[in-house]
Structure formats: C-alpha cells, structure tokens
Design a protein around this motif. Structure first.
Motif, short mmCIF file in Angstrom:
data_model
loop_
_atom_site.label_atom_id
_atom_site.label_comp_id
_atom_site.label_asym_id
_atom_site.label_seq_id
_atom_site.Cartn_x
_atom_site.Cartn_y
_atom_site.Cartn_z
N LEU A 191 0.82 -1.21 0.00
CA LEU A 191 0.00 0.00 0.00
C LEU A 191 0.86 1.26 0.00
CD1 LEU A 191 -2.76 -1.10 2.54
CD2 LEU A 191 -3.00 -0.85 0.06
N ASP A 192 0.27 2.34 -0.52
CA ASP A 192 0.96 3.63 -0.55
C ASP A 192 0.64 4.47 0.68
OD1 ASP A 192 2.00 3.04 -3.09
OD2 ASP A 192 0.16 3.76 -4.05
N GLY A 193 -0.50 4.23 1.30
CA GLY A 193 -0.91 5.01 2.47
C GLY A 193 -1.89 4.21 3.31
N ALA A 194 -2.21 4.73 4.49
CA ALA A 194 -3.12 4.01 5.39
C ALA A 194 -3.92 4.99 6.23
CB ALA A 194 -2.33 3.06 6.29
N VAL A 195 -5.06 4.50 6.69
CA VAL A 195 -5.88 5.21 7.67
C VAL A 195 -5.78 4.42 8.97
CG1 VAL A 195 -8.16 6.04 8.30
CG2 VAL A 195 -7.46 6.06 5.90
N MET A 196 -5.17 5.01 9.98
CA MET A 196 -5.06 4.35 11.28
C MET A 196 -6.26 4.79 12.12
SD MET A 196 -1.82 4.26 13.89
CE MET A 196 -1.94 5.97 14.38
N VAL A 197 -7.09 3.82 12.46
CA VAL A 197 -8.32 4.10 13.22
C VAL A 197 -8.04 3.90 14.70
CG1 VAL A 197 -10.74 3.50 13.53
CG2 VAL A 197 -9.71 3.35 11.26
N PHE A 225 -7.68 8.51 12.24
CA PHE A 225 -9.11 8.80 12.38
C PHE A 225 -9.56 8.33 13.75
CE2 PHE A 225 -13.65 7.55 11.69
CZ PHE A 225 -14.15 8.82 11.43
N VAL A 226 -9.94 9.29 14.62
CA VAL A 226 -10.42 8.95 15.96
C VAL A 226 -11.90 8.63 15.84
CG1 VAL A 226 -10.67 9.72 18.34
CG2 VAL A 226 -8.68 10.43 17.00
#
Length: 790
Positions: A191-197, A225-226
């Motif tokens: 992957l090139d990027g991620a969303v950390m939840v 992302f909270v």
C-alpha cells in the motif's frame, strides 16, 4: 529512429578510424624503410581491425547508454503524458488498520456506502443476518471479527473550489487481532498510504502499537481517524497526545468535534475554519457553514495554532513563516500537511463516528488531499544484474512490467493471486516471468476484487491492485515481462509462537486433511506444519490460540474433516547418573536352534562428557568373538534410541563389555544384540536413570510498567538469566521448561494487555523435577499396558 542514428554513428566511426589508421601506417612505412615491408603490411591490417572494433564498441555502448537513459526513472517521468500523470494523481492505494474493535470494518462499510459501491449499510453484527460487506467469510460474521484482509475499490467525487474531481481508491480492510498480523503485514507491503483508526475512549492500544511498527517498517504514510466519538467518555485529545508520546510520531488535530458523545453533530475543519454537519438519512448530506459556535470558537483557534506549531517542527516552509510571524493560508497548510505526511514525519488527526454516520466524508477528502498517489512514493526493486542494487520503479504504463504477488487465496475457479502493479501495465492473455526460477506464465483472467465478488477487466494500469487466476506462485513472488532482471523484497514474516498436535478422527479423511494443510500453508506464511520425528505427531504452529482454532474450524466446515487436537508431545531425553554393573544371560529354547548369549560389564555416564553415547569392548581371551561384540554394540545403540523410562532417546551414557559366554549352536548376532539391549534395560534403574526436559531460551519484551506481572509469570516457569530495563520497555531472558510454555502466549497477553512479545529457541537439556518424572513414567507404563491388552 534511435537505431538509424546508432548505425550511422557506427559507419561514421569506421570511416574515421580507417582514415586515421592509414595515416599512422603510412608514417610507419617511412620510418621503418624497405626491410620491414611485410611487417608494415601486417601492422596495417591489425590496426584496421582494432580501430574498427573500437568504433563498433563505442557505437554499441552509445546505443546502450541511450536506451538505458530513456528507461531511467527520471526520463520516464519527463516523458509521462499529461493524461497519464492526471490518472496517477487521482489513484490512492490505502489500507484501514487498527486495534481490535476500533471500528475498521464499520468505517470501510461507510466508505463503500458514501462512494456508491454498496446500496445499503449492514453492520458487523447486524440483526439482518447479512453482515458487513468486507466480512465475507461465515466465521467472520459469526464472531464479529475480521480474519482475512479483504480488497475492494471505489470512486470518490471530491469537490474543491466548485470543481469536482473523481479519485479512484483501492482499499484493503485488515484484521485487528494480533493472531492474524500477517494479513496486516502483507497489506502494508503493497500500500501507498493508510488510515489508522483509533478508539476515542481507549486511544492508542496494544495492536495500534503493532500496526504503527508495521507502517514504519514499510514507510507507509498515514492519516489518523479517531472513531467512536459518540461513545460515553470519548476524548480525542487523549488519542492525539498518545500518538505523539507512545507512537513517537508528530500529530495534530485538523478537526474539532461539534458536540460530544450522543450530541455529536459533525466536525469543525480547522484549516478552512468551517463547520461540517452530517444531515439526512445515513448522513449522506453535508451542511457546511462558516459560523462556528461561540462555545468552541476559542478551542478551535487554540487547536489551529497548535496545528501550525506542530507543522513548523516538521516542515521548513511553515517554519520560516512561523519565525517571521506570518499566518499561513489554508492552501499553504494543506500543502505542508501533504509534504510532511508523505515523508512520514507527521500524521493529521481527524474525528468522527462511523456507526453514527458522522465525519466519514471529510476523512475521505483527507485521503485524497494528504495521502500519496503511486508516483509520490519510492517503490524500489533490486537489480540482480548489478548485485541487487536498488532501482526506483516508475508507475508508467509504457515501461516494462514489474509486479508483486502479495496474497494467495483458494477459489472455486482455482488459485486467486492478489497482485500490485508497480510499473507497466498488465493485459489479459499476457505472458509474465516469475523472478524466482524465471518460469514463464500466462495470465488468462484479470479481476478487480470487491470483497468476495469479482469484476473482470482486460487491462490494469501501473500503480493499481488487482487479482489474477491461473498463476502458480508463492506469496511474495516478483513478476516481470522478462526484460528486466528485477526482484522486489518480500514481506516480513514473524515466527510462530504456539503449536498444537493434530490428527483427523477418521483415517478416510487423510487426503482431505493433507489437501487442506497444503492450501492453508500456501495462503498463510505464519501457519506452519511439520511431523515430529520422535513422536510421529503432526504439529501445526501459528501466531496464537485463536489463529489455530480458526484453521481447525475451517477444516471442519470447508473440508468436512473432524480433527483431534492436543498439546504436542515434548521431546524428553533419558540419561544415567552413576556406574552400574550387569551380568545378563539370554537363554531361550523353542524346539529348534535356540538363543544363547551372556554379556558382562557395566554402564556409566559418558566419561568424555557431552550427549554422545559411547561403547567399549574390554573382552580378553576371546570369550566373545569379535562378530558378536559388534552385535553387542548395535544392541546398545538400538537400546539408546528408545529408553526404558519414557521411550525417548538416551544420551550421555556408555557401555563397557568385559566378559561373556557363547554356545556352539545357539549363539548368534541376534542373540547378542538382544542380550545387550536387555542388559542395558535391567541396569538402567541401578545406574540412576533420569528424565531430562528441554529448556528453552525465552526472550520477553514488554513495556516497563508490566515488569512485575511478567516476573510473577516467569517464577513458575523457569530461571531468569538476564533483565535489561530501558526507558520505555524492558527485556527479560529466561531458561524455561518447554512443558510449562504451552499456552504462555495467552497468559502473556493477559498480563501485558496484549503489549508483550516473546520468542523461544532451544537452549539445553536439564533434569526434570522428581514429581514430573514420576508422573511421566507412570503415564508411559499405562500406555504400554494398554497396548499389551489390545
């Protein structure tokens, strides 16, 4: 055109070389005179040949250099057409990663709904029995957890200053449980990027730290992302602080929540200072206003200033403006956030609640604004022709193909291979070469995955993620079009931490069991299987109890194979501690030739030390012929393979034969072999027979706050050898009994809130405690008795 120029250069070089050689040769003729005429002629032809070869080599080298320069990353980027550059600028390959139950799959479901990929929202544990789209496996829907990473794609239409731009997003939803960490590992690799939840109540948790470590290992930029801002006790500022302190990455909020807990309405965008409220059914409509409620206006200004200060620490342009006391514009702030995020120096923090349909669309806008496109990241290959020198790959369709198979999955249509295209394009029916073995394969079918659904396509461009059928390969294999000697580094595979013995209940299921095991090992690099040579048990190893439990359950459901599982049989050893003499007579008569052998001597611990067994003959006078002495030696070696106490190997013992007797007709090799075995068994107790258990060198790492809990765990299991305490975490080394380590991974997770890790390797054998030896011997005698009565 380039070929014509090279040929012209070649001819021109040859002509110039001939003219030069003629002048040199003629000069040589004048100097040397008539006596060296023949040698002059010979030298002239030699010069001509050498000059022609030199010119040809120069022309060829120029052509090669020209071709290489045109294939270089810089040249490819310069030649990239505006249409191709625009296509790449609107591609995002992202993953959703987080701790267990932080809401990853729920966030993914909302993304699919708002982008129009699904028409209705179904919850992870929905009452309608449908379940979330990305949890396609029946076990996932039953347990409410993600077991396998699932891929999908969607198009998001983002409006910027009245202009609508369509972004193509390839999305992978990953599991949160540490037992399935390989799924996160291979997703992060491509992957090139991620969303950390993160959870707004719990903040940074144990698996968040693991996911952060994986992102850093592969240099994956992330936005945070909270989630669950509607929960009681939600505190997004605690999460922001923990990202800075625990994950050691600079972070600042770019939003402030509008309301809290059940009264959550939306968010305030700190960059443009505007309110974004979700309205309508499922929050599909966004109400945007410039009026910020008075009660949070001061907080918004304070958090905006904190954002600028944090950016000044990681971005030079903002730092200069900050020192000159200038206020950056929204465009400058966005550009700085993008630069710092792509460089992995910063993570912007967004807020919302996926279950309450709040804040997901602004998060999608942030994915487009701040996460990199395939051209923004440095994807490197290793050039095998230049000693594995790193080479940058350019996501340009016209370049030679380079791709990585990062995941395998069994499908009713055959093996499905997930592939990331790093360079070039992939067409249906094309031929590729596997860099491992240089095997040529044809691509009969290309699909885009939407969870468990497939959409056939004829071509996939550079920078995209797809799946192909009909390719026999392993996870981590590199594919090229055959023109480049490139290979890509594979993913990190952690060591297994837990094992189980397993066997099918019915012998008729052996074929299905074998087929299932081969499939599971091919799909999951952390799932391993081997047959123990001593116990002849089939042992499966994995990342934890849940990991192995899921595979046992899949065996039952998918292959209809019922299995019995248990603790693996520990490989104990047996030895002796003192000298014991023997005088054994074997005398058997059975109507024909009988068996007769008498052996005398002693057994003792090996005088040379070590784990080897030693045999010596001190027979004098020929009372036992040499051929029978060698039979005695073989009998001793066979007796050591299966000891008398537990049936395990005997180590560190020696046998000395001093005397004996033979019979004219009844003595044989077999008789003396058997007599030596029986003599060893009879003298074993008198020699202080003892059970040795394997001790494992166990290394445990955990945050320093859990040191006391781990000390209590280890006191029951072994001897602590060394402890090293750092600023944040400590490492302990201990010698532990393997028998006491079964189920240790579960106890360690409970004692450290999932933040502890451990590894084991064999150290040495040591005497087992007397009570354990007694239990083991009694159990072995019962097993022998049961076999005799059958």
């Amino acid at each position: 055109m380039r070929v014509i120029r090279a040929v012209a250069t070649l001819h021109a070089g040859r002509g110039a070389a001939v003219r030069q050689v003629r002048s040199v040769s003629l000069g040589a003729c004048r100097w040397t005179g008539f006596q060296l005429e023949s040698r002059r002629l010979f030298s002239r032809s030699s010069y001509l040949r050498n000059a022609n070869m030199t010119a040809a080599e120069i022309a060829l080298k120029q052509a090669k250099d020209l071709a290489a320069s045109n294939q270089s990353p810089e040249a490819a980027i310069r030649r990239m057409s505006p249409a191709e550059a625009k296509r790449l600028a609107c591609v995002r390959n992202i993953g959703i990663a987080a701790h267990i139950d932080s809401g990853k799959t729920t966030v993914t479901e909302r993304i699919l709904f708002y982008t129009g990929r699904v028409k209705a929202i179904h919850e992870v544990r929905g009452r309608d029995g449908v379940g979330a789209k990305m949890d396609s496996m029946e076990l996932e829907r039953e347990r409410g957890i993600t077991i396998q990473s699932a891929a999908t794609f969607a198009d998001w239409k983002k409006k910027e200053k009245g202009v609508e731009e369509t972004y193509h997003i390839n999305l992978i939803d990953t599991p949160g449980h540490i037992d399935f960490t390989i799924e996160v590992e291979r997703a992060m690799r491509v992957l090139d990027g991620a969303v950390m939840v993160l959870c707004a109540v719990s903040g940074v948790q144990s698996q968040t730290i693991t996911v952060d470590r994986q992102m850093k290992r592969y240099n994956v930029p992330r936005i945070s992302f909270v989630n669950k801002m509607d929960r009681m006790g939600a505190n997004p500022w605690k999460a922001v602080e923990q990202i800075n302190t625990k994950l050691k990455i600079p972070a600042a909020a770019i939003q402030v929540p509008l309301g809290s807990e059940k009264e959550l309405e939306g968010v305030v965008d700190l960059i443009d200072m505007k309110c974004i409220r979700n309205d309508g059914q499922r929050g599909v409509n966004l109400k945007i206003s410039k009026e910020i409620p008075a009660e949070i206006k001061e907080l918004c200004e304070q958090k905006r200033q904190e954002l600028i200060e944090k950016l000044a620490d990681v971005d030079d342009e903002i730092a200069e403006m900050f020192l000159e006391e200038q206020t950056p514009t929204p465009e400058q702030i966005k550009a700085a956030i993008r630069r710092a995020t792509i460089a992995c120096k910063f993570t912007p923090v967004l807020m919302g609640s996926a279950i309450a349909d709040k804040g997901v669309q602004p998060m999608l806008d942030a994915v487009c604004d701040y996460l990199p496109n395939p051209n923004d990241t440095d994807n490197l290959a290793l050039d095998r022709s230049k000693g594995e020198q790193p080479v940058k790959l350019v996501p340009y369709n016209s370049l030679p193909f380079v791709g990585l198979a990062f995941k395998l999955e069994e499908n009713p249509y055959g093996q499905l291979t997930y592939m990331r295209v790093y360079q070039g394009s992939l067409k249906k029916g094309a031929y590729l070469y596997n860099a491992r073995g240089n095997k040529k394969v044809r691509i009969p079918r290309i699909v885009r995955m939407h969870s468990n659904e497939m959409e056939d396509v004829n071509e996939i461009g550079a920078g995209e993620i797809c799946a192909v059928f009909g390719v026999d390969c392993a996870s981590g294999d590199t594919f090229t079009d055959g023109g480049l000697p490139y290979s890509l580094s594979s993913m990190y595979v952690p060591d297994a931490v837990m094992s189980l013995s397993i066997k099918p209940k019915r012998s008729s299921d052996a074929d299905a069991f074998s087929k299932a095991m081969n499939r599971f090992m091919r799909e999951d690099p952390t799932f391993r299987l081997h047959v123990d040579e001593e116990s002849e048990e089939t042992i499966i190893s994995g990342m934890g109890e849940l990991h192995l439990e899921i595979y046992v359950e899949r065996l039952r459901r998918e292959y209809k194979v019922e299995c019995e599982t248990g603790q693996p049989r520990v490989s104990y050893r047996e030895t002796i501690t003192q000298k014991a003499e023997f005088d054994y007579l074997l005398k058997r008569q059975s109507g024909g030739p009988g068996d007769y052998a008498r052996v005398m001597g002693w057994i003792e611990p090996n005088p040379n030390g070590g784990e080897d067994n030693y045999f010596e003959s001190r027979v004098v006078g020929g009372t036992i012929p040499d051929k029978y002495v060698s039979a005695c030696q073989k009998g001793f070696q066979e007796a050591c393979i299966k000891g008398p106490l537990l049936g395990h190997k005997v180590i560190g013992s020696s046998m000395v034969i001093t005397d004996g007797a033979t019979h004219v007709t009844d003595s044989s090799d077999y008789a003396f072999n058997l007599a030596a075995q029986m003599a060893f068994g009879k003298a074993f107790d008198a020699a202080g027979g003892q059970v040795l258990e394997p001790l494992m060198k166990t290394t445990i790492s955990a945050p320093a706050e859990f040191q006391g809990n781990i000390l209590m765990l280890m006191n029951k299991r072994g001897t602590i050898v060394d402890t090293e305490v750092g600023a944040d975490e400590f490492t302990m080394v201990a010698d532990c009994s393997l028998n006491a380590m079964f189920g240790f991974s579960t106890h360690l997770r409970a004692a450290t809130q999932g933040k502890g890790e451990f590894s084991m390797e064999f150290s040495h054998y040591a005497p087992a405690p007397p009570h354990l030896q007694k239990e083991l011997v009694q159990k072995y005698q019962k097993e022998l008795e049961a076999k005799r009565t059958k």
